[in-house]
Scaffold this active site. Structure first.
Site, short mmCIF file in Angstrom:
data_model
loop_
_atom_site.label_atom_id
_atom_site.label_comp_id
_atom_site.label_asym_id
_atom_site.label_seq_id
_atom_site.Cartn_x
_atom_site.Cartn_y
_atom_site.Cartn_z
N ARG A 89 53.23 32.80 29.49
CA ARG A 89 52.47 33.48 28.44
C ARG A 89 53.38 34.28 27.52
NH1 ARG A 89 47.24 33.61 31.36
NH2 ARG A 89 45.65 34.64 30.12
N ARG A 128 30.79 33.64 29.98
CA ARG A 128 31.43 33.04 31.16
C ARG A 128 30.95 33.73 32.45
NH1 ARG A 128 37.86 32.17 31.50
NH2 ARG A 128 37.97 34.42 31.14
N ARG A 172 42.53 41.08 24.56
CA ARG A 172 43.22 39.89 25.10
C ARG A 172 43.54 38.88 24.00
NH1 ARG A 172 38.94 38.38 29.04
NH2 ARG A 172 40.19 36.56 29.57
P1 ADP Z 1 41.98 33.60 30.83
O1 ADP Z 1 41.55 32.47 31.74
O2 ADP Z 1 40.81 34.26 30.21
O3 ADP Z 1 43.00 33.17 29.83
P2 ADP Z 1 43.54 34.54 33.07
O4 ADP Z 1 42.66 34.41 34.25
O5 ADP Z 1 44.53 33.47 32.84
O6 ADP Z 1 42.61 34.70 31.77
O7 ADP Z 1 44.28 35.92 33.07
C1 ADP Z 1 43.61 37.14 33.34
C2 ADP Z 1 44.61 38.29 33.27
O8 ADP Z 1 45.61 38.12 34.27
C3 ADP Z 1 45.36 38.40 31.94
O9 ADP Z 1 44.65 39.13 30.97
C4 ADP Z 1 46.64 39.14 32.40
O10 ADP Z 1 46.39 40.52 32.61
C5 ADP Z 1 46.89 38.52 33.77
N1 ADP Z 1 47.76 37.32 33.67
C6 ADP Z 1 47.43 36.04 33.98
N2 ADP Z 1 48.46 35.21 33.77
C7 ADP Z 1 49.49 35.98 33.32
C8 ADP Z 1 50.82 35.72 32.91
N3 ADP Z 1 51.35 34.47 32.90
N4 ADP Z 1 51.58 36.77 32.49
C9 ADP Z 1 51.09 38.02 32.47
N5 ADP Z 1 49.84 38.34 32.83
C10 ADP Z 1 49.04 37.33 33.27
P1 ADP Z 2 40.27 29.65 30.06
O1 ADP Z 2 40.74 29.26 31.45
O2 ADP Z 2 41.09 29.02 28.97
O3 ADP Z 2 40.13 31.13 29.88
P2 ADP Z 2 37.66 28.56 30.94
O4 ADP Z 2 37.96 27.19 31.42
O5 ADP Z 2 37.39 29.61 31.93
O6 ADP Z 2 38.81 29.02 29.88
O7 ADP Z 2 36.41 28.45 29.93
C1 ADP Z 2 35.90 29.62 29.29
C2 ADP Z 2 34.37 29.51 29.24
O8 ADP Z 2 33.99 28.45 28.34
C3 ADP Z 2 33.71 29.19 30.58
O9 ADP Z 2 32.48 29.87 30.62
C4 ADP Z 2 33.52 27.67 30.52
O10 ADP Z 2 32.40 27.25 31.29
C5 ADP Z 2 33.27 27.42 29.04
N1 ADP Z 2 33.82 26.15 28.54
C6 ADP Z 2 34.94 25.50 28.93
N2 ADP Z 2 35.14 24.37 28.19
C7 ADP Z 2 34.11 24.33 27.30
C8 ADP Z 2 33.73 23.39 26.24
N3 ADP Z 2 34.49 22.33 25.96
N4 ADP Z 2 32.63 23.69 25.53
C9 ADP Z 2 31.87 24.79 25.81
N5 ADP Z 2 32.18 25.68 26.76
C10 ADP Z 2 33.27 25.46 27.51
#
Ligand code: ADP
Ligand code: ADP
Ligand code: ZN
Length: 217
Positions: A89, A128, A172
Protein backbone atom coordinates in the site's frame (compact mmCIF):
# COMPACT_ATOMS: atom_id res chain seq x y z
CA UNK A 1 0.19 -16.16 -13.57
CA UNK A 2 -0.01 -17.28 -10.00
CA UNK A 3 1.65 -14.40 -8.18
CA UNK A 4 -0.79 -11.53 -8.32
CA UNK A 5 -1.23 -8.22 -6.52
CA UNK A 6 -4.67 -6.63 -6.24
CA UNK A 7 -4.47 -2.87 -5.88
CA UNK A 8 -7.23 -0.34 -5.51
CA UNK A 9 -9.05 1.96 -3.12
CA UNK A 10 -11.02 0.68 -0.13
CA UNK A 11 -14.32 -0.78 -1.33
CA UNK A 12 -13.11 -1.46 -4.88
CA UNK A 13 -13.90 -5.18 -4.58
CA UNK A 14 -10.38 -6.55 -4.03
CA UNK A 15 -11.40 -8.89 -1.22
CA UNK A 16 -14.48 -10.20 -3.03
CA UNK A 17 -12.49 -11.00 -6.17
CA UNK A 18 -9.33 -12.21 -4.41
CA UNK A 19 -11.28 -14.71 -2.33
CA UNK A 20 -12.96 -16.22 -5.40
CA UNK A 21 -9.90 -16.28 -7.67
CA UNK A 22 -7.61 -17.66 -4.96
CA UNK A 23 -10.03 -20.54 -4.40
CA UNK A 24 -10.18 -21.22 -8.15
CA UNK A 25 -6.40 -21.17 -8.53
CA UNK A 26 -5.74 -23.10 -5.32
CA UNK A 27 -3.45 -20.41 -3.94
CA UNK A 28 -3.83 -18.45 -0.68
CA UNK A 29 -5.53 -15.05 -0.51
CA UNK A 30 -3.10 -12.99 1.53
CA UNK A 31 -5.02 -10.01 2.90
CA UNK A 32 -3.12 -7.82 5.34
CA UNK A 33 -6.37 -6.20 6.54
CA UNK A 34 -7.76 -9.62 7.53
CA UNK A 35 -4.47 -10.62 9.16
CA UNK A 36 -4.38 -7.39 11.15
CA UNK A 37 -8.03 -7.73 12.22
CA UNK A 38 -7.27 -11.25 13.49
CA UNK A 39 -4.38 -9.87 15.53
CA UNK A 40 -6.64 -7.12 16.91
CA UNK A 41 -9.33 -9.67 17.87
CA UNK A 42 -6.74 -11.88 19.58
CA UNK A 43 -5.34 -8.80 21.40
CA UNK A 44 -1.75 -9.73 20.56
CA UNK A 45 0.90 -7.00 21.00
CA UNK A 46 0.86 -6.53 17.22
CA UNK A 47 -2.93 -6.24 17.29
CA UNK A 48 -2.90 -3.65 20.06
CA UNK A 49 -0.40 -1.56 18.12
CA UNK A 50 -2.26 -1.90 14.82
CA UNK A 51 -5.68 -1.08 16.26
CA UNK A 52 -4.84 2.57 16.88
CA UNK A 53 -3.97 3.13 13.25
CA UNK A 54 -6.83 1.09 11.85
CA UNK A 55 -9.52 2.79 13.94
CA UNK A 56 -8.53 6.18 12.61
CA UNK A 57 -8.25 5.01 8.99
CA UNK A 58 -4.47 5.47 8.87
CA UNK A 59 -2.00 2.89 7.58
CA UNK A 60 -0.19 0.59 9.98
CA UNK A 61 3.60 1.26 9.84
CA UNK A 62 5.43 -0.29 6.88
CA UNK A 63 7.87 -2.40 8.91
CA UNK A 64 4.96 -4.03 10.77
CA UNK A 65 3.08 -5.15 7.66
CA UNK A 66 6.27 -6.10 5.81
CA UNK A 67 7.11 -8.37 8.79
CA UNK A 68 3.67 -9.97 8.59
CA UNK A 69 4.02 -10.60 4.86
CA UNK A 70 7.53 -12.00 5.23
CA UNK A 71 6.26 -14.61 7.67
CA UNK A 72 3.19 -15.39 5.57
CA UNK A 73 5.02 -15.83 2.24
CA UNK A 74 7.51 -18.16 3.92
CA UNK A 75 4.70 -20.64 4.66
CA UNK A 76 4.58 -23.72 2.40
CA UNK A 77 1.14 -22.96 0.90
CA UNK A 78 2.44 -19.71 -0.61
CA UNK A 79 5.25 -21.41 -2.48
CA UNK A 80 3.31 -22.03 -5.68
CA UNK A 81 1.52 -18.70 -5.76
CA UNK A 82 -0.65 -16.17 -3.92
CA UNK A 83 -2.96 -13.24 -4.35
CA UNK A 84 -1.87 -10.24 -2.33
CA UNK A 85 -4.99 -8.30 -1.36
CA UNK A 86 -4.35 -4.90 0.19
CA UNK A 87 -0.55 -5.18 0.21
CA UNK A 88 1.61 -3.34 -0.79
CA UNK A 89 0.00 0.00 0.00
CA UNK A 90 3.07 2.26 -0.07
CA UNK A 91 6.21 2.47 -2.20
CA UNK A 92 8.43 1.29 0.72
CA UNK A 93 6.14 -1.75 1.10
CA UNK A 94 6.53 -2.52 -2.61
CA UNK A 95 10.30 -2.30 -2.24
CA UNK A 96 10.17 -4.55 0.82
CA UNK A 97 8.11 -7.06 -1.15
CA UNK A 98 10.61 -7.06 -4.01
CA UNK A 99 13.45 -7.85 -1.60
CA UNK A 100 11.45 -10.64 0.03
CA UNK A 101 10.51 -12.24 -3.27
CA UNK A 102 14.06 -11.96 -4.55
CA UNK A 103 15.28 -13.93 -1.53
CA UNK A 104 12.64 -16.58 -2.31
CA UNK A 105 13.64 -16.66 -6.00
CA UNK A 106 10.18 -15.40 -6.99
CA UNK A 107 8.65 -12.36 -8.65
CA UNK A 108 5.26 -10.75 -9.18
CA UNK A 109 3.52 -11.83 -12.40
CA UNK A 110 0.93 -9.03 -12.58
CA UNK A 111 -0.51 -6.14 -10.59
CA UNK A 112 -4.20 -5.53 -11.18
CA UNK A 113 -5.63 -2.16 -10.27
CA UNK A 114 -9.38 -1.78 -9.80
CA UNK A 115 -10.87 1.48 -11.09
CA UNK A 116 -13.98 2.56 -9.18
CA UNK A 117 -15.34 6.11 -8.78
CA UNK A 118 -15.61 7.77 -5.40
CA UNK A 119 -19.44 7.85 -5.21
CA UNK A 120 -19.60 4.11 -5.85
CA UNK A 121 -16.85 3.45 -3.24
CA UNK A 122 -18.85 5.35 -0.61
CA UNK A 123 -22.01 3.38 -1.44
CA UNK A 124 -20.13 0.10 -1.25
CA UNK A 125 -18.28 0.80 1.99
CA UNK A 126 -21.21 2.20 3.94
CA UNK A 127 -23.38 -0.79 2.91
CA UNK A 128 -20.66 -3.40 3.45
CA UNK A 129 -21.29 -6.12 6.02
CA UNK A 130 -18.61 -8.66 6.85
CA UNK A 131 -18.39 -12.02 8.54
CA UNK A 132 -16.23 -11.68 11.68
CA UNK A 133 -15.50 -15.40 11.56
CA UNK A 134 -14.48 -16.18 7.97
CA UNK A 135 -13.93 -12.70 6.50
CA UNK A 136 -16.50 -12.98 3.67
CA UNK A 137 -17.91 -9.61 2.53
CA UNK A 138 -21.52 -8.86 1.66
CA UNK A 139 -23.48 -5.73 0.82
CA UNK A 140 -26.92 -4.68 2.02
CA UNK A 141 -28.03 -3.93 -1.54
CA UNK A 142 -25.41 -5.13 -4.07
CA UNK A 143 -24.46 -8.52 -2.62
CA UNK A 144 -26.99 -9.42 0.04
CA UNK A 145 -26.59 -12.70 1.92
CA UNK A 146 -29.08 -15.52 1.31
CA UNK A 147 -30.32 -15.39 4.92
CA UNK A 148 -30.74 -11.89 6.33
CA UNK A 149 -27.71 -10.82 8.40
CA UNK A 150 -26.04 -14.25 8.20
CA UNK A 151 -22.87 -15.34 6.41
CA UNK A 152 -23.53 -17.58 3.38
CA UNK A 153 -20.31 -19.51 4.04
CA UNK A 154 -20.47 -20.19 7.77
CA UNK A 155 -23.77 -18.85 9.16
CA UNK A 156 -22.21 -16.33 11.58
CA UNK A 157 -23.97 -13.02 12.28
CA UNK A 158 -22.63 -10.29 9.96
CA UNK A 159 -21.25 -7.04 11.35
CA UNK A 160 -20.34 -3.59 10.05
CA UNK A 161 -16.62 -2.81 10.32
CA UNK A 162 -15.84 0.08 12.70
CA UNK A 163 -13.80 1.77 10.00
CA UNK A 164 -16.64 1.58 7.44
CA UNK A 165 -18.42 4.54 9.04
CA UNK A 166 -18.59 7.42 6.58
CA UNK A 167 -16.19 9.71 8.44
CA UNK A 168 -13.41 7.09 8.60
CA UNK A 169 -14.13 6.05 5.02
CA UNK A 170 -13.30 9.59 3.86
CA UNK A 171 -9.97 9.45 5.69
CA UNK A 172 -9.16 6.08 4.13
CA UNK A 173 -9.91 7.37 0.63
CA UNK A 174 -7.59 10.35 1.22
CA UNK A 175 -4.87 8.03 2.57
CA UNK A 176 -5.23 5.91 -0.57
CA UNK A 177 -4.81 8.93 -2.85
CA UNK A 178 -1.76 10.17 -0.98
CA UNK A 179 0.11 7.00 -0.01
CA UNK A 180 -1.06 4.17 -2.26
CA UNK A 181 -1.83 5.80 -5.63
CA UNK A 182 1.92 6.46 -6.24
CA UNK A 183 2.28 2.68 -6.57
CA UNK A 184 0.51 2.89 -9.93
CA UNK A 185 3.51 4.63 -11.49
CA UNK A 186 5.86 2.32 -9.63
CA UNK A 187 4.30 -0.76 -11.24
CA UNK A 188 3.60 0.89 -14.60
CA UNK A 189 7.33 1.66 -14.86
CA UNK A 190 8.02 -2.03 -14.25
CA UNK A 191 5.49 -3.07 -16.95
CA UNK A 192 3.48 -5.05 -14.41
CA UNK A 193 0.30 -2.96 -14.19
CA UNK A 194 -3.08 -3.82 -15.72
CA UNK A 195 -6.15 -1.71 -14.99
CA UNK A 196 -9.64 -3.20 -14.91
CA UNK A 197 -12.95 -1.46 -14.37
CA UNK A 198 -14.19 -2.51 -10.95
CA UNK A 199 -17.60 -0.93 -11.51
CA UNK A 200 -19.59 -3.64 -13.27
CA UNK A 201 -21.32 -6.71 -11.93
CA UNK A 202 -19.16 -8.97 -9.77
CA UNK A 203 -19.05 -11.59 -12.56
CA UNK A 204 -18.07 -9.02 -15.21
CA UNK A 205 -15.23 -7.78 -13.02
CA UNK A 206 -14.16 -11.36 -12.47
CA UNK A 207 -13.88 -11.93 -16.23
CA UNK A 208 -11.90 -8.70 -16.72
CA UNK A 209 -9.44 -9.77 -14.04
CA UNK A 210 -8.96 -13.19 -15.58
CA UNK A 211 -8.27 -11.56 -18.97
CA UNK A 212 -5.80 -9.12 -17.42
CA UNK A 213 -4.03 -11.96 -15.62
CA UNK A 214 -3.84 -14.07 -18.79
CA UNK A 215 -6.10 -16.79 -17.35
CA UNK A 216 -8.75 -18.67 -19.36
CA UNK A 217 -12.25 -17.23 -18.86
P1 ADP B 1 -10.19 -2.32 2.60
O1 ADP B 1 -10.59 -3.75 2.28
O2 ADP B 1 -11.37 -1.48 2.88
O3 ADP B 1 -9.29 -1.73 1.56
P2 ADP B 1 -8.36 -3.48 4.51
O4 ADP B 1 -9.12 -4.55 5.20
O5 ADP B 1 -7.46 -3.89 3.42
O6 ADP B 1 -9.40 -2.39 3.97
O7 ADP B 1 -7.54 -2.63 5.54
C1 ADP B 1 -8.12 -2.14 6.74
C2 ADP B 1 -7.06 -1.35 7.52
O8 ADP B 1 -5.98 -2.21 7.87
C3 ADP B 1 -6.44 -0.19 6.74
O9 ADP B 1 -7.21 0.99 6.83
C4 ADP B 1 -5.09 -0.06 7.47
O10 ADP B 1 -5.24 0.59 8.73
C5 ADP B 1 -4.73 -1.51 7.76
N1 ADP B 1 -3.95 -2.12 6.65
C6 ADP B 1 -4.32 -3.13 5.84
N2 ADP B 1 -3.36 -3.42 4.95
C7 ADP B 1 -2.34 -2.55 5.19
C8 ADP B 1 -1.07 -2.31 4.60
N3 ADP B 1 -0.62 -3.04 3.54
N4 ADP B 1 -0.31 -1.31 5.12
C9 ADP B 1 -0.72 -0.58 6.15
N5 ADP B 1 -1.91 -0.74 6.75
C10 ADP B 1 -2.72 -1.72 6.29
P1 ADP C 1 -12.18 -4.14 -0.84
O1 ADP C 1 -11.60 -5.46 -0.38
O2 ADP C 1 -11.51 -3.61 -2.07
O3 ADP C 1 -12.25 -3.12 0.25
P2 ADP C 1 -14.75 -5.61 -0.91
O4 ADP C 1 -14.49 -6.81 -1.76
O5 ADP C 1 -14.86 -5.79 0.54
O6 ADP C 1 -13.68 -4.43 -1.30
O7 ADP C 1 -16.09 -4.93 -1.47
C1 ADP C 1 -16.60 -3.74 -0.86
C2 ADP C 1 -18.13 -3.83 -0.82
O8 ADP C 1 -18.66 -3.76 -2.16
C3 ADP C 1 -18.67 -5.13 -0.22
O9 ADP C 1 -19.85 -4.82 0.48
C4 ADP C 1 -18.96 -6.00 -1.45
O10 ADP C 1 -20.02 -6.91 -1.21
C5 ADP C 1 -19.36 -4.97 -2.49
N1 ADP C 1 -18.94 -5.30 -3.87
C6 ADP C 1 -17.82 -5.95 -4.27
N2 ADP C 1 -17.76 -6.02 -5.63
C7 ADP C 1 -18.87 -5.38 -6.08
C8 ADP C 1 -19.41 -5.11 -7.42
N3 ADP C 1 -18.75 -5.49 -8.51
N4 ADP C 1 -20.56 -4.41 -7.48
C9 ADP C 1 -21.22 -4.01 -6.36
N5 ADP C 1 -20.78 -4.23 -5.11
C10 ADP C 1 -19.62 -4.91 -4.97
ZN1 ZN D 1 -18.55 -16.50 7.53
Amino acid sequence: MRRLVFLGPPGAGKGTQARALAAELGVPQVATGDMLREAVAAKTPLGLLAKRYMDSGALVPDEVVIGLIAARLAEPDARSGFILDGFPRTVPQAEGLERLLKDLGQSIDRVIVFDVGEGELLRRLTGRRVCPKCGAAFHLVFASPKADGRCDQCGSALIQREDDREETVRTRLAVYARETAPLLDHYRDRHLLSAVSGEGEIQAVRRAIRRAAGLPA
